[in-house]
Scaffold this motif. Structure first.
Motif, PDB file in Angstrom:
ATOM      1  N   ASP A   3      -2.887  -3.810   8.943  1.00  0.00           N
ATOM      2  CA  ASP A   3      -1.955  -3.307   8.458  1.00  0.00           C
ATOM      3  C   ASP A   3      -1.381  -1.288   9.071  1.00  0.00           C
ATOM      4  N   ARG A   4      -2.336  -1.445   9.610  1.00  0.00           N
ATOM      5  CA  ARG A   4      -2.577   0.511   9.713  1.00  0.00           C
ATOM      6  C   ARG A   4      -1.730   1.120  10.749  1.00  0.00           C
ATOM      7  N   ALA A   5      -2.194   0.716  11.680  1.00  0.00           N
ATOM      8  CA  ALA A   5      -1.338   0.762  12.944  1.00  0.00           C
ATOM      9  C   ALA A   5      -0.513   0.646  13.024  1.00  0.00           C
ATOM     10  N   GLY A   6       0.565   2.233  13.594  1.00  0.00           N
ATOM     11  CA  GLY A   6       1.738   1.128  14.689  1.00  0.00           C
ATOM     12  C   GLY A   6       1.963   1.612  15.693  1.00  0.00           C
ATOM     13  N   ARG A   7       3.604   1.585  16.775  1.00  0.00           N
ATOM     14  CA  ARG A   7       3.016   1.521  17.598  1.00  0.00           C
ATOM     15  C   ARG A   7       3.210   3.195  18.365  1.00  0.00           C
TER      16      ARG A   7
END
Length: 390
Positions: free
Chosen positions: A36-40
């Motif tokens: 759940d840590r990476a964004g676009r």
């Protein structure tokens, strides 16, 4: 004004509040799972990066203080524009600023931050920062100081890269004291009664004082901590310790009101420029090696651009330019040869300064302290704050 000097309380109170609020039954309530840590990542189409740092912690153009030559060189080389903000004045204050977003799985608006490693440890434990892609950072892989490569809180430096490093040791006025100091134990000599200061912040002070008790700070225990506190408490009762300080120890030492104190290497370099009688020593029992590190917060929109900027600063030529301005321990030892070849004599002399490039003998006495865990922090901070009067 040094960066390390600004690491003060809020310190104790906010650290207590933050640690207690985010911990329950030993499990951080705000922990973010790896998935759940990476964004676009918009790096490819949005050629920019937001870099949040401490004040006065980067090179500036003498004719235009708003221009940072090393950042300008990065933009010129890559086309990536850097929004650089000097908004981090205190670790705990910044923690309070960004924690609501991070604990609620929201982006912070920042792609790159610099925080002290004891605070970085908290971010890693909470899962609030992203693992970096070292394949995109060949300079970091090649040039990072081996002594800084794998701190206990972030083995392998997967989530952090040192921005600058430094040493906590002993500073003293050689002329007014009339002798050399070689040991932390020398602070307790009778003729120094009332002329000694210690750092007030728990995270800034505890490791060096435990090293003075012969403790291996890479594996210290709570018993070691309390033994150290017992000695400090006795010295407080005897009025041997003048006071506990933040960055104002610089003024006391420079004026001669204080003859010896806990100090940071970068501060002493600045003091020595005006007062060559000020000396700095890594005690025989050891000194603390620390860093303030670059990290990429969760959901950052420009992760690849941030990784590229980090790697830019690990080119020896760029690291040398930065080191010549900030005068802390350079995390890129290869920058020493760059400075040594400088035509300017004053710049070339920095290559021989052991407080910027520690020699092998000094390095043998340096250690990175084991971090205070969230479970320990409340108990230990309560004890220390009572002694330090916080």
């Amino acid at each position: 004004m040094s960066r390390r000097s600004l690491l003060r309380a809020l310190g104790a109170g906010a650290a207590l509040a933050g640690g207690a609020a985010l911990t329950g039954c030993g499990v951080p309530a705000a922990y973010v799972q790896p998935g759940d840590r990476a964004g676009r990542d918009r790096s490819a189409q949005d050629r920019k990066v937001h870099f949040a740092n401490w004040p006065l912690y980067i090179d500036t153009d003498e004719k235009n203080e708003s221009r940072r030559p090393t950042l300008a060189a990065f933009t010129e080389r890559t086309g990536i524009k850097v929004r650089y903000t000097e908004e981090i004045n205190d670790n705990d204050e910044f923690f309070g600023k960004v924690s609501p977003a991070l604990m609620n799985h929201q982006e912070t608006g920042r792609d790159l931050i610099v925080i002290s490693d004891w605070m970085a440890a908290r971010f890693v434990r909470l899962g609030w920062v992203q693992e970096m892609d070292r394949a995109r950072q060949p300079n970091v892989t090649r040039y990072l100081d081996p002594q800084l490569r794998s701190p206990a809180f972030d083995e392998g430096r997967l989530h952090s890269v040192p921005w600058q490093s430094g040493i906590t040791g002993i500073a003293y006025n050689r002329k007014k004291l009339g002798r050399e100091l070689r040991s932390t134990a020398d602070l307790w000599a009778d003729d120094l009664r009332g002329r000694v200061t210690l750092l007030s912040g728990l995270d800034e002070s505890f490791a060096l004082l435990m090293q003075g008790e012969g403790v291996d700070v890479t594996r210290w225990t709570e018993d070691d901590f309390h033994d150290m506190c017992d000695r400090v408490e006795r010295m407080v009762k005897r009025r041997h310790i003048r006071r506990f300080t933040g960055n104002d120890y610089i003024k006391d030492l420079d004026s001669g009101d204080v003859l010896a104190c806990q100090a940071y290497s970068g501060d002493v370099i600045q003091l020595q420029a005006d007062n060559p009688d000020i000396a700095f020593v890594v005690p025989e029992e050891g000194g603390e090696l620390w860093a303030e590190s670059l990290m990429i917060p969760n959901l950052a929109h420009h992760k690849r651009n941030a990784e590229a900027l980090i790697d830019h600063y690990y080119q020896p030529e760029v690291a040398a330019e930065l080191a010549s301005w900030v005068n802390y321990v350079c995390p890129v030892p290869a920058a020493r040869d760059v400075l040594a070849s400088a035509k300017d004599e004053e710049t070339a002399a920095l290559a021989e300064d052991p407080l910027i490039f520690p020699d092998d003998e000094m390095r043998r006495r340096l250690a990175i302290a084991r971090d205070i865990t969230s479970a320990e922090r409340i108990r230990l901070a309560q004890r220390w704050n009572t002694i330090a009067g916080l």
